[in-house]
Design an enzyme around this catalytic site. Structure first.
Site, PDB file in Angstrom:
ATOM      1  N   ARG A 244       0.858  -1.186   0.000  1.00 57.32           N
ATOM      2  CA  ARG A 244       0.000   0.000   0.000  1.00 57.32           C
ATOM      3  C   ARG A 244       0.888   1.228   0.000  1.00 57.32           C
ATOM      4  O   ARG A 244       1.542   1.532   0.985  1.00 57.32           O
ATOM      5  CB  ARG A 244      -0.881  -0.027   1.257  1.00 57.32           C
ATOM      6  CG  ARG A 244      -2.021   0.970   1.232  1.00 57.32           C
ATOM      7  CD  ARG A 244      -2.530   1.231   2.639  1.00 57.32           C
ATOM      8  NE  ARG A 244      -1.674   2.169   3.331  1.00 57.32           N
ATOM      9  CZ  ARG A 244      -1.357   2.098   4.619  1.00 57.32           C
ATOM     10  NH1 ARG A 244      -1.803   1.115   5.357  1.00 57.32           N
ATOM     11  NH2 ARG A 244      -0.572   3.009   5.165  1.00 57.32           N
ATOM     12  N   HIS A 248      -3.294   4.856   4.518  1.00 64.89           N
ATOM     13  CA  HIS A 248      -4.369   3.876   4.669  1.00 64.89           C
ATOM     14  C   HIS A 248      -5.689   4.467   4.180  1.00 64.89           C
ATOM     15  O   HIS A 248      -6.471   3.806   3.507  1.00 64.89           O
ATOM     16  CB  HIS A 248      -4.476   3.479   6.142  1.00 64.89           C
ATOM     17  CG  HIS A 248      -5.729   2.753   6.490  1.00 64.89           C
ATOM     18  ND1 HIS A 248      -5.890   1.418   6.248  1.00 64.89           N
ATOM     19  CD2 HIS A 248      -6.894   3.186   7.041  1.00 64.89           C
ATOM     20  CE1 HIS A 248      -7.101   1.046   6.645  1.00 64.89           C
ATOM     21  NE2 HIS A 248      -7.722   2.099   7.130  1.00 64.89           N
ATOM     22  N   TYR A 257       4.415   6.285  11.096  1.00 65.97           N
ATOM     23  CA  TYR A 257       4.861   4.902  11.292  1.00 65.97           C
ATOM     24  C   TYR A 257       5.837   4.391  10.229  1.00 65.97           C
ATOM     25  O   TYR A 257       6.339   3.295  10.330  1.00 65.97           O
ATOM     26  CB  TYR A 257       3.663   3.940  11.443  1.00 65.97           C
ATOM     27  CG  TYR A 257       2.609   4.040  10.337  1.00 65.97           C
ATOM     28  CD1 TYR A 257       2.754   3.343   9.153  1.00 65.97           C
ATOM     29  CD2 TYR A 257       1.464   4.819  10.517  1.00 65.97           C
ATOM     30  CE1 TYR A 257       1.792   3.418   8.157  1.00 65.97           C
ATOM     31  CE2 TYR A 257       0.494   4.913   9.517  1.00 65.97           C
ATOM     32  CZ  TYR A 257       0.658   4.217   8.348  1.00 65.97           C
ATOM     33  OH  TYR A 257      -0.290   4.291   7.354  1.00 65.97           O
TER      34      TYR A 257
HETATM   35  C1  LIG Z   1     -13.612  -5.254  12.858  1.00 65.38           C
HETATM   36  C2  LIG Z   1     -12.877  -3.984  12.566  1.00 65.38           C
HETATM   37  N1  LIG Z   1     -11.964  -3.535  13.461  1.00 65.38           N
HETATM   38  C3  LIG Z   1     -11.300  -2.400  13.207  1.00 65.38           C
HETATM   39  C4  LIG Z   1     -11.528  -1.682  12.069  1.00 65.38           C
HETATM   40  C5  LIG Z   1     -10.766  -0.382  11.797  1.00 65.38           C
HETATM   41  N2  LIG Z   1      -9.844  -0.615  10.667  1.00 65.38           N
HETATM   42  C6  LIG Z   1     -10.201  -0.282   9.411  1.00 65.38           C
HETATM   43  S1  LIG Z   1      -9.089  -0.803   8.286  1.00 65.38           S
HETATM   44  C7  LIG Z   1      -8.076  -1.471   9.468  1.00 65.38           C
HETATM   45  C8  LIG Z   1      -6.828  -2.169   9.030  1.00 65.38           C
HETATM   46  C9  LIG Z   1      -7.133  -3.284   8.088  1.00 65.38           C
HETATM   47  O1  LIG Z   1      -5.949  -3.816   7.554  1.00 65.38           O
HETATM   48  P1  LIG Z   1      -5.978  -4.903   6.410  1.00 65.38           P
HETATM   49  O2  LIG Z   1      -6.988  -5.932   6.695  1.00 65.38           O
HETATM   50  O3  LIG Z   1      -4.580  -5.374   6.224  1.00 65.38           O
HETATM   51  O4  LIG Z   1      -6.478  -4.143   5.119  1.00 65.38           O
HETATM   52  P2  LIG Z   1      -5.916  -2.855   4.413  1.00 65.38           P
HETATM   53  O5  LIG Z   1      -6.571  -1.662   5.082  1.00 65.38           O
HETATM   54  O6  LIG Z   1      -4.453  -2.840   4.553  1.00 65.38           O
HETATM   55  O7  LIG Z   1      -6.355  -2.954   3.004  1.00 65.38           O
HETATM   56  C10 LIG Z   1      -8.621  -1.263  10.730  1.00 65.38           C
HETATM   57  C11 LIG Z   1      -7.974  -1.650  11.988  1.00 65.38           C
HETATM   58  C12 LIG Z   1     -12.503  -2.182  11.177  1.00 65.38           C
HETATM   59  N3  LIG Z   1     -12.828  -1.539  10.057  1.00 65.38           N
HETATM   60  N4  LIG Z   1     -13.152  -3.334  11.445  1.00 65.38           N
END
Ligand SMILES: Cc1ncc(C[n+]2csc(CCOP(=O)(O)OP(=O)(O)O)c2C)c(N)n1
Lengths: 345, 343
Positions: A244, A248, A257
Site C-alpha cells: 500500500r 491507509h 509509522y
Molecule cells: C472489525 C474492525 N476492526 C477495526 C476496524 C478499523 N480498521 C479499518 S481498516 C483497518 C486495518 C485493516 O488492515 P488490512 O486488513 O490489512 O487491510 P488494508 O486496510 O491494509 O487494506 C482497521 C484496523 C474495522 N474496520 N473493522
C-alpha cells in the site's frame, strides 16, 4: 512464486492474448487515474473520505479479471475500487459510498455480482463461504471471491470461514491482498505462522503466494484457483504480496509509522510501470496505445467526477425505506413523525 | 399453503386439526412443514442433524429431508450466522439455530453488523430472510450461559424483528410465519416450556402479527412474553380467588411491539404490570411502560410496575428461583399497583 495447486488442464487456462493483456493495462490505468483523483477530490472537498489503493492495481485488476460475472460473486471490503472497475460496476454508484451517499454504495449488488462495500474487516468473508455453499447446494458452478487484508486475517471470522469452507468443500477463493500494513501495523506484527497462505495448510486448503504487483501472475493464480474450485475441490487461499503505497485512508498520516525512504524501498517497482515495460518489451503494445489508454482513463475519471458532484443527498425517507422488506408500524410512525417535523422546520 | 389445501383443512373435522403437542413437537412439526413446502429452506447449526439438536427440535428432519437441507455445522456461532448471510444472498431461506442463548454472543457481530443491515446496505436488493432460532430464557437450572434473556439487546438493533411464542399453538404458527417472511426474525423459544403440552389447531393460526390477550380481565393487565406468560396465567388464577380480575397480554412480538393492543388492554383495565425475566435496567419493560404512558396517561390509575430479573449476571441454578419473577413477586407487583394512591 509457490504454488501447490495441482495443474488444471481446462480450456480457460490458455495464456492471455494480446488483446487481453492490453485490456488489463487499460483497466489498471483507469483504476490508477480514478484512485489518485479520488484522493484529490477529498482534498478539494468533493468527497469526505477515501481509502486509496495506490500500488494494489495489479492485485485488484488481475484477480477480478479471472472472475466470470455471469456466475461468480465477489465480496469486497472498503478498498476494492479496482475490483469494482474491473468487474464493470457503475463507478459513480460505487464511489457514492465515499461521498457518504449510502453505506455499501449505490450499485445493485445482485446485478453487478459485487457485494456491498464492507467496513467491518473480515465481515464478508463468511458471507462468501455461505454464498459458495449455496452454489454447491443448487448445483451451480459459481465461485465466491472473498477479498480481505493481512490485518483482517487476524479476525476470528477468517479462521471460522476457512474451516467452514474446508469442511464443506465450498467453492470460495480467499484472496488476501497483503499490502504490508494494517493501518500502522506491519505484517510481521500482524500475521503469525509465516504468512496467511501458510495458514491454509492447517485447514488442508491449497495456499498460494503470488507476486501481487504482477498483474498476469495474479490473474493466472486466481484463474487456477477458480478452476480448482469449479472442479469441486473446495476452497483455495491466494495471498497476493503487494504494497500500500500511500496512506491507509485520506485521514491517515503514514509519516507517523514509516518514512518516505522506507516506503520507496519497500514498495518496489510500480505495478503499472512494470506492466507497461513488459508490454513494450514483448511488443504487445506501443506508445500510441499507452497514450490512448491514459486519455481514456482521464476522460473516464472526469465523467465519474461529474457524476459524483451531481449526486445530491438522498431523500430522507430512504432512511426508513430500506430497513426491512416489510416495514413495521413503529417505523412508519417514526417516518411520519420525521416528515412532519422536517416540514415544520 | 395453497388455497385448496386451506379449504380442505378448514373442512377437516375438528379432531383432525386439533392436536395435543408439546412445544418441542410443535416446533419440530413446523420446521418439517416449512422444509416440505419451501425447497429453499435450510435448517442447520450445531448438532442439528443426526442428534436432532440438544433440545430435539430438529429431530428426524435430517433423515426425512436429507443432509443438504438439514445439517451440522462446525462449532462456531459467527460462522453459522455469517454463512447464513451468504446463503440468503444466494437465494436460500436459512433457519439457523444457536444451541443456547448465551452462545449468540460470539455471533453478535454477524447478527448486528451483517444480518440486520444487509437489506439496508444494499438498498433492498439483498433481503435477509433468516429465522434465527434461539432457545431462550432460564428456568431449567442450566450451567452458565445456557439461560439468558437477550430480547432487549436484539430488539434494540435496527433491522431485526423479534418474536417469542408462549405455547405450542403459537410456537407452531409463529415459526411457520417467521420462516415465510423476507426479513430477519430472531425467534426466541422459551426452553423451560419445550415439554409442556397444549392444544394446537394446525389449520387456523389466527392473527400472528400482534399481541394476544390470553386471558381477559377488568382490573389490571399483566404484560408478558415467552415463559412468563404461563406464570402470569397462574398468577391470574390466584388473584381471581381474591376477587382481582387480571387480564394477561402475551406480547409475542418484541420488535415491533403491538402498541395498539397494549393500549386497548390497558386503556380498559387502567393498570399494568410488566413481567420479564431479563434484568430490570433498560429492559423491554421500560419500553412497554413508555408505550402505555403515551397512550393511557390520562386514564392510568397507577404508574406502570415492573417485575423482572435483577441487574446481576444470570445466577446459578440454586438461585434461579430467586431471580426469575415468581408468583409471589408478581402478586406483590399487582398489589403495589392496586394500592397506589396519588400523593
Ligand atoms: C472489525 C474492525 N476492526 C477495526 C476496524 C478499523 N480498521 C479499518 S481498516 C483497518 C486495518 C485493516 O488492515 P488490512 O486488513 O490489512 O487491510 P488494508 O486496510 O491494509 O487494506 C482497521 C484496523 C474495522 N474496520 N473493522
Amino acid at each position: 512464486m509457490d504454488s501447490i495447486l495441482p495443474a488444471v488442464g481446462t480450456a480457460d487456462t490458455a495464456p492471455l492474448g494480446p488483446g487481453q493483456l492490453r485490456e488489463l493495462y487499460s483497466l489498471m490505468a483507469a483504476v490508477r487515474y480514478l484512485d489518485t483523483s479520488a484522493v484529490a477530490w477529498q482534498r478539494q472537498g468533493i468527497i469526505p473520505g477515501y481509502a486509496p489503493e495506490l500500488g494494489q492495481e495489479a492485485a485488484q485488476v488481475g484477480s477480478a479479471y479471472a472472475l466470470d460475472t455471469a456466475r461468480d460473486f465477489a465480496f469486497p471490503t472498503y478498498r476494492e475500487m479496482g475490483v469494482a472497475r474491473a468487474m464493470g460496476v457503475d463507478m459513480v454508484a460505487y464511489m457514492s459510498t465515499h461521498k457518504a451517499t449510502w453505506h455499501g454504495g449505490m450499485y445493485n449488488p445482485p446485478a453487478s455480482r459485487l457485494a456491498p462495500i464492507q467496513a467491518v474487516v473480515a465481515g464478508s468473508v463468511l458471507h462468501a463461504v455461505g454464498w459458495a455453499h449455496g452454489q454447491t447446494l443448487s448445483g451451480e458452478q459459481g465461485v465466491a471471491l472473498s477479498y480481505f487484508g493481512d490485518g483482517a486475517s487476524s479476525q476470528g471470522d477468517v479462521h471460522e470461514a476457512m474451516n467452514f469452507a474446508a469442511v464443506m468443500k465450498a467453492p470460495v477463493v480467499f484472496f488476501i491482498q497483503n499490502n504490508g500494513w494494517a493501518i500502522s501495523v506491519p505484517t510481521e506484527r500482524q500475521v503469525a505462522g509465516g504468512s496467511v497462505a501458510a495458514r491454509a495448510a492447517g485447514y488442508d486448503i491449497p495456499g498460494i503466494q503470488v507476486d501481487g504487483n504482477d498483474v498476469v501472475a495474479v490473474y493466472e493464480a486466481t484463474r487456477n484457483a477458480f478452476a480448482h474450485c469449479r472442479q469441486g475441490n473446495g476452497p483455495v487461499v491466494v495471498e497476493a504480496m503487494t504494497y500500500r503505497r500511500g496512506p491507509h485512508s485520506t485521514a491517515d498520516d503514514p509519516g507517523r509509522y514509516r518514512s518516505l525512504d522506507n516506503e520507496r524501498i519497500d514498495a518496489g517497482v510500480d505495478p503499472l510501470e512494470r506492466f507497461r515495460k513488459r508490454l513494450l518489451a514483448e511488443g504487445e503494445a506501443d506508445e500510441a496505445f499507452f497514450a490512448a489508454a491514459h486519455d481514456a482513463a482521464r476522460a473516464e475519471e472526469e465523467a465519474i467526477r461529474i457524476g459524483i458532484e451531481a449526486l445530491g443527498p438522498r431523500p430522507g425517507n430512504e432512511m426508513f425505506d430500506f430497513v426491512f422488506q416489510e416495514t413495521t408500524p413503529v417505523l412508519e410512525n417514526q417516518a411520519t413523525r420525521w416528515r412532519e417535523e422536517s416540514e415544520h422546520v | 399453503m395453497s388455497e385448496s389445501t386451506a379449504t380442505l383443512e378448514a373442512r377437516a373435522p375438528m379432531e383432525a386439526r386439533l392436536t395435543q403437542l408439546s412445544m418441542q413437537q410443535a416446533l419440530n412439526r413446523a420446521l418439517d412443514e416449512v422444509l416440505s413446502t419451501d425447497p429453499k429452506t435450510l435448517v442447520f447449526g450445531e448438532d442439528c442433524g443426526q442428534l436432532g439438536g440438544v433440545f430435539r427440535i430438529t429431530d428426524g428432519l435430517q433423515t426425512k429431508h436429507g443432509d443438504t437441507r438439514v445439517f451440522d455445522t462446525p462449532l462456531a456461532e459467527s460462522g453459522i450466522l455469517g454463512m447464513s448471510v451468504g446463503l440468503a444472498m444466494a437465494g436460500f431461506h436459512p433457519i439457523p439455530e444457536v444451541q443456547f442463548d448465551g452462545f449468540a454472543y460470539p455471533a453478535i457481530n454477524q447478527i448486528v453488523c451483517q444480518i440486520a443491515r444487509m437489506n439496508y446496505r444494499s438498498r433492498g436488493t439483498l433481503p435477509m430472510p433468516i429465522t434465527l432460532r434461539v432457545p431462550s430464557f432460564g428456568g431449567i437450572r442450566a450451567p452458565e450461559h445456557h439461560g439468558e434473556s437477550l430480547e432487549a439487546l436484539f430488539a434494540h438493533v435496527p433491522g431485526l424483528k423479534v418474536v417469542s411464542p408462549s405455547d405450542p399453538h403459537d410456537a407452531y404458527h409463529l415459526l411457520k410465519y417467521a420462516a415465510s417472511r423476507p426479513d430477519p426474525v430472531i425467534f426466541m423459544e422459551p426452553k423451560s416450556r419445550y415439554w409442556q403440552k397444549g392444544d394446537v389447531d394446525t389449520a387456523d393460526g389466527g392473527s400472528l402479527t400482534g399481541a394476544r390477550v390470553v386471558r381477559p380481565g377488568r382490573h389490571l393487565t399483566l404484560v408478558a412474553w415467552g415463559a412468563m406468560v404461563a406464570r402470569c396465567l397462574q398468577v391470574a388464577e390466584l388473584a381471581a380467588e381474591d376477587g382481582i380480575d387480571v387480564e394477561v397480554l402475551d406480547l409475542r412480538w418484541l420488535k415491533p411491539i403491538d402498541a395498539a393492543t397494549l393500549a386497548t388492554s390497558v386503556g380498559k383495565t387502567r393498570r399494568a404490570v410488566v413481567v420479564h425475566e431479563a434484568p430490570l435496567t433498560s429492559g423491554l419493560g421500560a419500553e412497554v411502560a413508555q408505550l402505555i404512558t403515551q397512550s393511557c396517561f390520562d386514564t392510568l390509575k397507577a404508574p406502570v410496575e415492573r417485575v423482572t430479573g435483577f441487574d446481576v449476571p444470570y445466577p446459578s441454578g440454586d438461585l434461579e428461583d430467586e431471580y426469575i419473577p415468581n408468583i409471589d413477586r408478581i402478586l406483590l407487583g399487582i398489589q403495589r399497583v392496586l394500592e397506589y394512591r396519588r400523593g
